[in-house]
Write a protein that holds these residues in place. Structure first.
Motif, PDB file in Angstrom:
ATOM      1  N   GLN A 269     -37.041  59.300  94.510  1.00 39.64           N
ATOM      2  CA  GLN A 269     -37.344  57.930  94.092  1.00 39.64           C
ATOM      3  C   GLN A 269     -36.041  57.148  93.978  1.00 39.64           C
ATOM      4  O   GLN A 269     -35.024  57.688  93.540  1.00 39.64           O
ATOM      5  N   VAL A 270     -36.091  55.878  94.386  1.00 37.49           N
ATOM      6  CA  VAL A 270     -34.935  54.992  94.279  1.00 37.49           C
ATOM      7  C   VAL A 270     -35.373  53.766  93.490  1.00 37.49           C
ATOM      8  O   VAL A 270     -36.167  52.960  93.969  1.00 37.49           O
TER       9      VAL A 270
ATOM     10  N   ALA B 274     -38.467  57.161  97.676  1.00 43.80           N
ATOM     11  CA  ALA B 274     -37.344  57.295  98.606  1.00 43.80           C
ATOM     12  C   ALA B 274     -37.851  57.340 100.040  1.00 43.80           C
ATOM     13  O   ALA B 274     -38.974  57.771 100.302  1.00 43.80           O
ATOM     14  N   PRO B 275     -37.042  56.888 101.020  1.00 40.98           N
ATOM     15  CA  PRO B 275     -37.425  57.037 102.426  1.00 40.98           C
ATOM     16  C   PRO B 275     -37.678  58.502 102.757  1.00 40.98           C
ATOM     17  O   PRO B 275     -37.095  59.401 102.141  1.00 40.98           O
ATOM     18  N   VAL B 276     -38.549  58.743 103.730  1.00 42.58           N
ATOM     19  CA  VAL B 276     -38.921  60.110 104.090  1.00 42.58           C
ATOM     20  C   VAL B 276     -37.693  60.935 104.452  1.00 42.58           C
ATOM     21  O   VAL B 276     -37.567  62.097 104.049  1.00 42.58           O
ATOM     22  N   ALA B 277     -36.764  60.358 105.212  1.00 43.66           N
ATOM     23  CA  ALA B 277     -35.560  61.095 105.619  1.00 43.66           C
ATOM     24  C   ALA B 277     -34.717  61.482 104.410  1.00 43.66           C
ATOM     25  O   ALA B 277     -34.188  62.602 104.345  1.00 43.66           O
ATOM     26  N   ASP B 278     -34.602  60.587 103.435  1.00 47.54           N
ATOM     27  CA  ASP B 278     -33.846  60.911 102.227  1.00 47.54           C
ATOM     28  C   ASP B 278     -34.559  61.991 101.413  1.00 47.54           C
ATOM     29  O   ASP B 278     -33.915  62.876 100.827  1.00 47.54           O
ATOM     30  N   GLY B 279     -35.877  61.898 101.382  1.00 47.23           N
ATOM     31  CA  GLY B 279     -36.647  62.915 100.679  1.00 47.23           C
ATOM     32  C   GLY B 279     -36.459  64.293 101.283  1.00 47.23           C
ATOM     33  O   GLY B 279     -36.351  65.295 100.577  1.00 47.23           O
TER      34      GLY B 279
ATOM     35  N   TRP C 170     -44.267  64.495  96.076  1.00 45.25           N
ATOM     36  CA  TRP C 170     -45.180  63.891  97.051  1.00 45.25           C
ATOM     37  C   TRP C 170     -44.720  62.525  97.553  1.00 45.25           C
ATOM     38  O   TRP C 170     -45.280  61.990  98.508  1.00 45.25           O
ATOM     39  N   TYR C 171     -43.744  61.897  96.903  1.00 47.87           N
ATOM     40  CA  TYR C 171     -43.337  60.553  97.294  1.00 47.87           C
ATOM     41  C   TYR C 171     -42.720  60.564  98.690  1.00 47.87           C
ATOM     42  O   TYR C 171     -42.194  61.570  99.159  1.00 47.87           O
ATOM     43  N   GLY C 172     -42.737  59.393  99.329  1.00 49.56           N
ATOM     44  CA  GLY C 172     -42.080  59.292 100.623  1.00 49.56           C
ATOM     45  C   GLY C 172     -42.373  57.994 101.343  1.00 49.56           C
ATOM     46  O   GLY C 172     -43.498  57.484 101.333  1.00 49.56           O
ATOM     47  N   GLY C 173     -41.335  57.425 101.995  1.00 49.50           N
ATOM     48  CA  GLY C 173     -41.513  56.212 102.792  1.00 49.50           C
ATOM     49  C   GLY C 173     -41.882  55.027 101.928  1.00 49.50           C
ATOM     50  O   GLY C 173     -41.289  54.771 100.886  1.00 49.50           O
ATOM     51  N   ASP C 174     -42.905  54.325 102.320  1.00 47.64           N
ATOM     52  CA  ASP C 174     -43.316  53.133 101.575  1.00 47.64           C
ATOM     53  C   ASP C 174     -44.538  53.419 100.709  1.00 47.64           C
ATOM     54  O   ASP C 174     -45.271  52.514 100.344  1.00 47.64           O
ATOM     55  N   SER C 175     -44.752  54.685 100.373  1.00 41.24           N
ATOM     56  CA  SER C 175     -45.954  55.052  99.632  1.00 41.24           C
ATOM     57  C   SER C 175     -45.639  56.143  98.618  1.00 41.24           C
ATOM     58  O   SER C 175     -44.831  57.038  98.872  1.00 41.24           O
ATOM     59  N   TRP C 176     -46.329  56.080  97.470  1.00 39.64           N
ATOM     60  CA  TRP C 176     -46.221  57.152  96.488  1.00 39.64           C
ATOM     61  C   TRP C 176     -46.926  58.414  96.978  1.00 39.64           C
ATOM     62  O   TRP C 176     -46.818  59.472  96.333  1.00 39.64           O
TER      63      TRP C 176
END
Length: 513
Positions: free
Chosen positions: A81-82, A87-92, A120-126
């Protein structure tokens, strides 16, 4: 970390069983096993302190010469999370890979975990982190279980103990449905097997909250667990506190829930005082068995299984063992030691003249909207117009993010105090965690008894709680009054009537939290 039976752990023979279960055949002699329970590590390059917690635990185990067979984690392994966004999927993915590397370097023994909401977070969605779960978590889990895994719920047997790990409900509709079927079959299997003596479940969400709303997204599993007489404990995380509570059910086994989280700044389980200002919600008073609740603390749990006895301990990192209890029959807890606060001093009549500061703590939920402008809601204190009821983010009411307070003129404070909130507009609101704090000129602090009810300005069944994340396919989980608050702890008035309650300072010494 030096592990007592590391060779057994590495060489354990795992075989596939229906329903997505991996079974460990054999195990330690007599079924003895010691495991570490951790939750909510939130590992991230941006949070180096959390990585240091791992190293501190490793060193503490080594220094104290403890021997651990496996580590069980209840989710939110990564931060993912940022700010207020996932967080973006790549950062995750990078966080997942870093976390796996750190965990393997730290423990050197089998590590198993449930997925939490942050995982479970990633990209533009929780809910957008499924690709990272599939690409990183599943291969790692497969390596630890020595079989291919493609579902985030699983179980294995270690000696006579059965370990079950649940996915965070509400993040994948298909897996939610499948997990529910798997859970029923797995519990039935454990109940019927003469080779299984103890069942332990690991989950990120709670079955029931303690002194907060929400975070009990697995409340729907409670009845299934109560039907299995071998369930020793349900371990969870999510709320970053350390608790152990037993929910008693007439004619059924008492169910023990243990929540835990390492890495708090407090150096003792009684180091945080926030809990002193909270109303205990669950288990309901009539069904409340063993109960200890502590705040976020710099420590960890160890669980030792020997024959019928299961012993749970809590160690402070670089400190003492503060808490210990055990059971031989599920739900029948025997406490060996537990820290308690020193007795609270009595406030005397003559102290009232020396009050330097007084604050009324109360946690409001104010979802009602009255246009064109909502009038202020006044707080009457011992008959005097003293303050305005604060309105704010209702999410705070649901997630125990801290109690707001209002200043009260010190001259109004008595040993017994009446608070009344007129509500001529008939606005719908709720209050909980109501108490009075004062500080004398000498620096001494006193806290009144927390009011033993949650207060509603309308019939509680008519109030919709407007906080909580809406999960795909199932909607908002864990926000309703029915799922969080026993009716015996609710006090209502009719719309338009004042909400009134007493706050009294204790007349005799009482234990702290």
């Amino acid at each position: 970390m030096k592990i007592k039976r590391i060779i057994q752990s590495i060489m354990m023979n795992l075989s596939l069983v229906s329903g997505g279960m991996a079974m460990a055949q054999g195990g330690a002699e007599g079924g003895a096993v010691t495991f570490m329970f951790l939750g909510d590590l939130h590992l991230s390059p941006e949070l180096p302190r959390n990585s240091q917690v791992l190293e501190d635990i490793r060193q503490d185990i080594k220094d104290k010469k403890y021997q651990v067979d496996l580590v069980c984690h209840t989710g939110d392994l990564i931060e993912n999370q940022v700010g207020n966004a996932p967080a973006p999927v790549a950062d995750g993915r990078k966080q997942w890979e870093m976390a796996v590397q750190q965990v393997e370097k730290t423990f050197g023994c089998p590590f198993f975990m449930s997925l939490g909401n942050h995982d479970w977070y990633g990209g533009d969605s929780w809910f957008g982190g499924k690709k990272n779960v599939e690409d990183v978590f599943f291969p790692w889990l497969s390596k630890n279980l020595q079989r291919r895994m493609d579902k985030p719920f699983y179980a294995f047997r270690w000696g006579t103990s059965y370990f079950m790990f649940l996915n965070h409900f509400g993040f994948d509709e298909g897996w939610d449905a499948e997990q529910s079927k798997w859970l029923e079959k797995s519990l039935a299997y454990a109940e019927g097997s003469p080779f299984i003596k103890h069942v332990f479940l690991f989950s990120h969400p709670y079955l029931w909250n303690i002194d907060h709303f929400r975070f009990n997204e697995h409340s729907n599993y409670g009845e299934s667990l109560r039907r299995c007489s071998k369930v020793g404990a349900f371990f969870c995380g999510h709320s970053h506190v350390n608790t152990a509570t037993v929910w008693l059910t007439k004619g059924k086994t008492g169910l023990l829930q243990i929540s835990g989280c390492p890495g708090g700044k407090a150096k003792s389980l009684v180091g945080e005082r926030d809990g002193d200002r909270r109303l205990v919600l669950n288990p309901p008073p009539a069904k409340r068995g063993y109960m200890r609740r502590y705040g976020h603390c710099n420590g960890y749990f160890l669980v030792k299984v020997e024959g019928k006895r299961v012993t749970v301990t809590f160690d402070i990192i670089k400190g003492a063992r503060e808490w210990e209890f055990y059971w031989e029959n599920p739900g029948e807890i025997v406490e060996v030691k537990a820290p308690v606060r020193p007795p609270a001093p009595n406030l005397k009549e003559e102290d009232l003249a020396d009050i330097k500061e007084a604050r009324l703590y109360l946690l409001p939920c104010t979802p009602d909207v009255i246009l064109p402008k909502r009038p202020e809601i006044r707080i009457m204190f011992n008959g005097e117009n003293a303050a305005v009821l604060p309105r704010g983010n209702n999410w705070v009411w649901g997630a125990f993010a801290g109690n707001p307070s209002v200043s009260i003129p010190s001259k109004l404070v008595k040993l017994k105090n009446l608070v009344s909130i007129p509500n001529p507009q008939g606005e719908a609101f709720a209050l909980r965690d109501c108490c009075l704090w004062i500080k004398l000129k000498s620096g001494k602090e006193y806290l009144s008894q927390v009011h033993p009810r949650a207060l509603f300005s309308v019939p509680w069944r008519q109030m919709y709680m407007d906080f909580g994340l809406s999960h795909p396919g199932v909607g908002v989980l864990g926000s309703s009054v029915e799922e969080n608050l026993p009716e015996e702890l609710i006090q209502c008035v009719k719309p338009g009537e004042p909400v009134s309650f007493e706050l009294n300072f204790p007349s005799s010494n009482q234990e702290g939290r």
